[in-house]
Design a protein around this motif. Structure first.
Motif, short mmCIF file in Angstrom:
data_model
loop_
_atom_site.label_atom_id
_atom_site.label_comp_id
_atom_site.label_asym_id
_atom_site.label_seq_id
_atom_site.Cartn_x
_atom_site.Cartn_y
_atom_site.Cartn_z
N ILE A 118 0.87 -1.19 0.00
CA ILE A 118 0.00 0.00 0.00
C ILE A 118 0.90 1.22 0.00
N LEU A 119 0.76 2.03 -1.04
CA LEU A 119 1.51 3.28 -1.13
C LEU A 119 0.65 4.38 -0.52
N THR A 120 1.17 5.08 0.47
CA THR A 120 0.38 6.16 1.06
C THR A 120 0.45 7.40 0.16
N THR A 121 -0.71 8.02 0.00
CA THR A 121 -0.84 9.16 -0.94
C THR A 121 -1.70 10.25 -0.32
N ASP A 122 -1.46 10.54 0.95
CA ASP A 122 -2.37 11.45 1.66
C ASP A 122 -2.14 12.93 1.38
N ASP A 123 -1.02 13.30 0.73
CA ASP A 123 -0.72 14.72 0.51
C ASP A 123 -1.55 15.24 -0.66
N ILE A 124 -2.70 15.83 -0.34
CA ILE A 124 -3.63 16.20 -1.41
C ILE A 124 -3.15 17.43 -2.20
N ALA A 125 -2.12 18.09 -1.71
CA ALA A 125 -1.59 19.23 -2.46
C ALA A 125 -0.56 18.79 -3.48
N SER A 126 -0.14 17.54 -3.42
CA SER A 126 1.02 17.14 -4.23
C SER A 126 0.65 16.81 -5.67
N SER A 127 -0.62 16.64 -5.94
CA SER A 127 -1.05 16.33 -7.31
C SER A 127 -2.56 16.50 -7.35
N PRO A 128 -3.13 16.87 -8.50
CA PRO A 128 -4.59 17.07 -8.55
C PRO A 128 -5.35 15.75 -8.37
N ILE A 129 -6.62 15.86 -8.10
CA ILE A 129 -7.41 14.68 -7.76
C ILE A 129 -7.45 13.68 -8.92
N GLU A 130 -7.32 14.16 -10.15
CA GLU A 130 -7.31 13.26 -11.32
C GLU A 130 -6.08 12.34 -11.28
N ASP A 131 -5.05 12.79 -10.56
CA ASP A 131 -3.82 11.99 -10.47
C ASP A 131 -3.62 11.57 -9.02
N GLY A 134 -0.72 9.53 -8.00
CA GLY A 134 0.59 10.16 -8.12
C GLY A 134 0.95 10.99 -6.90
N ARG A 135 0.04 11.06 -5.95
CA ARG A 135 0.31 11.89 -4.77
C ARG A 135 1.34 11.27 -3.84
N ARG A 136 1.97 12.13 -3.04
CA ARG A 136 2.97 11.66 -2.08
C ARG A 136 2.33 11.26 -0.75
N GLY A 137 3.05 10.46 -0.01
CA GLY A 137 2.62 10.12 1.36
C GLY A 137 3.36 10.99 2.34
N VAL A 138 2.64 11.61 3.26
CA VAL A 138 3.27 12.48 4.26
C VAL A 138 2.80 12.08 5.66
N ALA A 139 2.61 13.06 6.54
CA ALA A 139 2.36 12.72 7.96
C ALA A 139 1.12 11.84 8.17
N GLY A 140 0.13 11.97 7.28
CA GLY A 140 -1.07 11.14 7.43
C GLY A 140 -0.76 9.65 7.39
N ASN A 141 0.42 9.30 6.91
CA ASN A 141 0.78 7.87 6.88
C ASN A 141 0.78 7.26 8.30
N ILE A 199 5.52 32.19 3.03
CA ILE A 199 5.01 30.91 3.51
C ILE A 199 4.63 30.11 2.28
N GLU A 200 4.84 28.82 2.33
CA GLU A 200 4.46 27.99 1.19
C GLU A 200 3.45 26.94 1.63
N ILE A 201 2.32 26.93 0.99
CA ILE A 201 1.25 25.99 1.35
C ILE A 201 1.33 24.79 0.41
N GLY A 202 1.26 23.61 1.01
CA GLY A 202 1.28 22.39 0.21
C GLY A 202 2.66 21.77 0.07
N MET A 203 3.61 22.30 0.82
CA MET A 203 4.98 21.79 0.69
C MET A 203 5.09 20.36 1.25
N GLY A 204 5.92 19.55 0.59
CA GLY A 204 6.13 18.16 1.01
C GLY A 204 7.15 18.05 2.14
N ILE A 205 7.33 16.83 2.63
CA ILE A 205 8.21 16.65 3.78
C ILE A 205 9.69 16.57 3.41
N HIS A 206 10.01 16.69 2.13
CA HIS A 206 11.41 16.82 1.74
C HIS A 206 11.63 18.17 1.07
#
Lengths: 319, 319
Positions: A118-131, A134-141, A199-206
């Motif tokens: 199971i690939l976690t893909t909880d970062d909803i800012a990392s890619s649009p809902i159509e993809d 393709g989203r990244r997994g972040v703290a929600g994992n 400030i940057e909104i939607g930034m990933g954990i890296h």
């Protein structure tokens, strides 16, 4: 780091002798139980080794800072976690992790250990809902690990554990906000540049690019932007229950997390959504990055029961 | 911040209606039990309100950032925590706190609530041993709260609770190290200045001057300087047991705390001193200051039993 952590958490974690990048829970794997393997790069502590122990993950594979663990240690984790009922891999959706966990899964299957990933893909800012995939997994994992770990601990089948972890992932929504970069120990440089008043909104954990860079704003306004975006995807009707995770990326203090939580609670309460569980603190960090993320897990009766199932790990204890 | 924290921790903490700077444990005070009141300025979260709950503190008084709470809220805490067996005040030795807690103690005694006060003085770098009473209380106070809370919870008398808290304070040794200052929200300025390649050993949790400023050094060397100083005061013979707290001041990540702990363990182990309990993480912070402190509590059978006594608070749970 690993020497210190394994000394500190010897009641929970033991090194796997065949690898110096793999740890197994002292009281985790057992015959007939699906094994849960997690892992990823370091620099996110307490992710991932803080979540290994009874009721949660059985083994963890450990990469360099912000780098995927190699396939070898992941395979050793699969072997150590296997109790004959199959093994679940749950990890963030990053190219390096995907490549190495997939190689390890193939190697494990060759050794007759059935693996589901199971690939976690909880970062909803990392890619649009159509993809969505393709989203990244972040703290929600951390929510997803917890649900998967509880399902495994309750003796459910590999199919059931997989389905529950997927459901948790589908219902977890995270957005991060960054104010200052972290310093990478390898390079002694910042991992991105941002102005002192930006400030940057939607930034990933890296330090991955977010969706919007703006001038600094008040905590309530930041929270509103995050929550508006989460509400646009989370179809939680009035009367629903959620779990909330307000997570520091590192340098943002607990004091500020409480200020964010205050507004999260107001926004959910206004929609008549109940917060059943809240976790506030350092759950998935980015070294000393300044910023925070908000994760919401949209619960149902099944997920709620699994989230409350006892666990005993170095960084998360539910009695 | 308090609104967010009380919403988040409603299972542990309730506001005291007569004060907006005082919180009481939902399951703390009870008839016949000595009440434990802690408190101090904010900016040190999870100190102090994270340590309020069953088996630990009964009430907490809350000041502004890095400022003592006023006497009024402290008095309200004493009243809320009083179960007829007296109340213990345990707080850090800072002029403002001493003045206000003393005033509150007098007011409480006028209302027939016997109060004993223990000033924590664990920061061994803050004053020479000849002036032990002049030392500041820092992260080691969490050990002292824990011992005092357990003594109260076990139904010991006010005399006994006081004596045990004093013993814990006498046997707790802390030194902090700072690499970068914190930013004060009131002034939006740093609370001290330090060069990018400098480190200060012995710094307090509000940026108080340490004992030595030096060029940046490796983690093992930092730990050695700290441990040498602790060993010079702590008379723990071979065969002794200790509790270790490696505490982040805010921005120093868990990864680095494990690196410090690794060396602490080596140093203790070389002296044949056993680490019975270790706590590693954010226990007493200074907003987003970069740095960490190491605290050692020299245990005996009595203190060990009290340290392991169950407690259930927002930030510390011992099952």
């Amino acid at each position: 780091m690993l020497e210190g952590a394994t000394k500190a958490h010897a009641a929970y974690l033991a090194p796997i002798k065949t690898s110096n990048r793999a740890l197994v829970a002292c009281h985790g794997p057992r015959p007939g139980k699906v094994g849960l393997v997690i892992g990823g790069g370091t620099g996110h502590e307490p992710c991932f080794m803080g979540y290994v122990g009874r009721g949660l993950a059985d083994a963890v594979a450990i990469g360099n800072v912000f780098s995927a663990p190699p396939p070898g240690p992941i395979l050793e984790c699969a072997k150590a976690a296997s109790g004959g009922a199959g093994v679940l891999f749950v990890y963030g959706n990053y190219a390096g992790d995907v490549m190495n966990f997939e190689m390890a899964a193939e190697m494990a299957q060759e050794q007759s250990i059935p693996v589901r990933s199971i690939l976690t893909t909880d970062d909803i800012a990392s890619s649009p809902i159509e993809d969505k995939e393709g989203r990244r997994g972040v703290a929600g994992n951390v929510f997803i690990f917890k649900i998967a770990g509880a399902a495994c601990d309750q003796g459910l089948s590999l199919d059931q554990c997989e389905a529950l972890a997927r459901k948790a992932n589908d219902r977890t929504f995270t957005i991060g906000v960054a104010l200052e970069p972290c310093s990478m120990p390898q390079t002694q440089r910042h991992n991105f540049e941002i102005g002192p008043d930006d400030i940057e909104i939607g930034m990933g954990i890296h330090g991955e690019r977010g969706v919007m860079r703006d001038r600094m704003m008040r905590a309530d306004e930041i929270t509103d932007r995050v929550m508006d975006r989460i509400f646009s995807e989370m179809k939680a009707p009035a009367g629903s229950s959620v779990a909330v995770l307000v997570n520091s990326f590192g340098a943002t203090p607990l004091m500020e997390l409480y200020i964010l939580f205050r507004r999260v609670e107001q926004r959910l309460s206004a929609k008549n959504i109940t917060i059943e569980v809240n976790w506030i603190g350092h759950y998935c960090t980015s070294l000393d990055m300044v910023g925070a993320s908000i994760s919401i897990l949209h619960l149902d009766a099944e997920l709620s029961q699994l989230l409350r199932h006892p666990c005993d790990t170095a960084s998360l204890r539910i009695p």
